[in-house]
Design a protein around this motif. Structure first.
Motif, PDB file in Angstrom:
ATOM      1  N   ALA A 139      44.274  41.225  32.153  1.00  0.00           N
ATOM      2  CA  ALA A 139      42.967  41.611  32.682  1.00  0.00           C
ATOM      3  C   ALA A 139      42.194  40.363  33.079  1.00  0.00           C
ATOM      4  O   ALA A 139      42.516  39.247  32.652  1.00  0.00           O
ATOM      5  N   THR A 140      41.165  40.558  33.900  1.00  0.00           N
ATOM      6  CA  THR A 140      40.283  39.465  34.311  1.00  0.00           C
ATOM      7  C   THR A 140      38.844  39.884  34.067  1.00  0.00           C
ATOM      8  O   THR A 140      38.404  40.936  34.541  1.00  0.00           O
ATOM      9  N   LEU A 141      38.124  39.072  33.293  1.00  0.00           N
ATOM     10  CA  LEU A 141      36.706  39.334  33.006  1.00  0.00           C
ATOM     11  C   LEU A 141      35.843  38.481  33.911  1.00  0.00           C
ATOM     12  O   LEU A 141      36.029  37.266  33.986  1.00  0.00           O
ATOM     13  N   ARG A 142      34.888  39.117  34.583  1.00  0.00           N
ATOM     14  CA  ARG A 142      33.952  38.370  35.410  1.00  0.00           C
ATOM     15  C   ARG A 142      32.519  38.716  34.998  1.00  0.00           C
ATOM     16  O   ARG A 142      31.914  38.006  34.221  1.00  0.00           O
ATOM     17  N   TRP A 199      37.019  29.250  33.903  1.00  0.00           N
ATOM     18  CA  TRP A 199      35.727  29.201  33.215  1.00  0.00           C
ATOM     19  C   TRP A 199      34.630  28.663  34.109  1.00  0.00           C
ATOM     20  O   TRP A 199      33.447  28.969  33.930  1.00  0.00           O
ATOM     21  N   ARG A 200      35.006  27.847  35.100  1.00  0.00           N
ATOM     22  CA  ARG A 200      33.997  27.296  36.011  1.00  0.00           C
ATOM     23  C   ARG A 200      33.312  28.395  36.805  1.00  0.00           C
ATOM     24  O   ARG A 200      32.158  28.259  37.208  1.00  0.00           O
ATOM     25  N   GLU A 201      34.027  29.503  37.024  1.00  0.00           N
ATOM     26  CA  GLU A 201      33.476  30.664  37.725  1.00  0.00           C
ATOM     27  C   GLU A 201      33.038  31.743  36.743  1.00  0.00           C
ATOM     28  O   GLU A 201      32.872  32.895  37.120  1.00  0.00           O
ATOM     29  N   LYS A 202      32.871  31.383  35.474  1.00  0.00           N
ATOM     30  CA  LYS A 202      32.482  32.328  34.423  1.00  0.00           C
ATOM     31  C   LYS A 202      33.480  33.482  34.337  1.00  0.00           C
ATOM     32  O   LYS A 202      33.102  34.652  34.241  1.00  0.00           O
ATOM     33  N   THR A 203      34.758  33.145  34.389  1.00  0.00           N
ATOM     34  CA  THR A 203      35.823  34.139  34.369  1.00  0.00           C
ATOM     35  C   THR A 203      36.770  33.860  33.204  1.00  0.00           C
ATOM     36  O   THR A 203      37.068  32.712  32.904  1.00  0.00           O
ATOM     37  N   VAL A 204      37.224  34.924  32.546  1.00  0.00           N
ATOM     38  CA  VAL A 204      38.228  34.828  31.491  1.00  0.00           C
ATOM     39  C   VAL A 204      39.444  35.628  31.950  1.00  0.00           C
ATOM     40  O   VAL A 204      39.328  36.814  32.261  1.00  0.00           O
ATOM     41  N   ILE A 205      40.603  34.984  32.009  1.00  0.00           N
ATOM     42  CA  ILE A 205      41.811  35.633  32.508  1.00  0.00           C
ATOM     43  C   ILE A 205      42.783  35.874  31.357  1.00  0.00           C
ATOM     44  O   ILE A 205      43.189  34.933  30.669  1.00  0.00           O
TER      45      ILE A 205
END
Length: 202
Positions: free
Chosen positions: A162-165, A122-128
């Motif tokens: 999946a990975t959301l960026r 989340w620190r990189e605005k990412t949802v894994i």
């Protein structure tokens, strides 16, 4: 509370994640933050949430403590922390790579192994999504997109890798539709709500 001059706190980038509530002389963390703490002459640093206390001696750890979610979590990257739940005298000590999961409503907790990269994403605005369900990630999706996800009973069970960026909300929903052709979704932009159902519910 101890002075913060030796501590770096990394708040979540979405929706002003860090919230501190002061009550009876104590400051409580609500929502989410990463702490990078340097030891000062062996003196411990304490972080209080609504349901437990974390004792810290030189460490880096993540706290996710949302009062509107059934489960809160502490994950240790390095160092050592000791956690004291309010509802028991039993204490839990975490080693690097371990997570403390707390369910306050049931007065239960457990210690498990969680991939640290997914916790700090989340620190990189990412949802894994690593085999997670939409229900597992509903809180993160809300904080990522600012929309509440309302899931049918079958949609809650759908699992993804999946990975959301930088994907937009429309791109994310289109990807879900591609991966699970049986789902249907409806968006209300004024209420910021998204309803997702699966053909099995029909």
């Amino acid at each position: 509370m101890d002075k913060l001059r030796a501590i770096k706190v990394f708040p979540a980038p979405i929706l002003n994640e860090v919230k501190v509530i002061t009550c009876a002389g104590l400051s409580f963390l609500e929502r989410k933050a990463i702490f990078d703490v340097k030891s000062q002459n062996g003196k411990p640093f304490y972080v209080h949430t609504a349901h437990y206390k974390i004792k810290v001696l030189g460490t880096n750890f993540d706290v996710s403590a949302y009062t509107n979610e059934e489960q809160s979590r502490v994950t240790l990257l390095k160092g050592k922390v000791e956690i004291s739940p309010d509802f028991t005298s039993q204490k839990t000590i975490l080693s690097p790579g371990e997570s403390f999961l707390c369910q306050p409503k049931d007065s239960t907790f457990q210690k498990i192994q969680i991939p640290v990269g997914s916790v700090y994403a989340w620190r990189e605005k990412t949802v894994i999504f690593d085999g997670h369900t939409l229900e597992d990630k509903r809180g993160e999706l809300y904080r990522h997109y600012g929309y509440q996800f309302l899931l049918s009973s079958s949609a809650k069970k759908l699992k993804y890798k999946a990975t959301l960026r930088d994907e937009s909300l429309d791109e994310f929903l289109s990807t879900l539709k591609f991966l699970s052709p049986g789902i249907r979704y409806r968006i209300n932009h004024e209420q910021k709500k998204i309803w997702i159902t699966d053909y099995k519910d029909e």
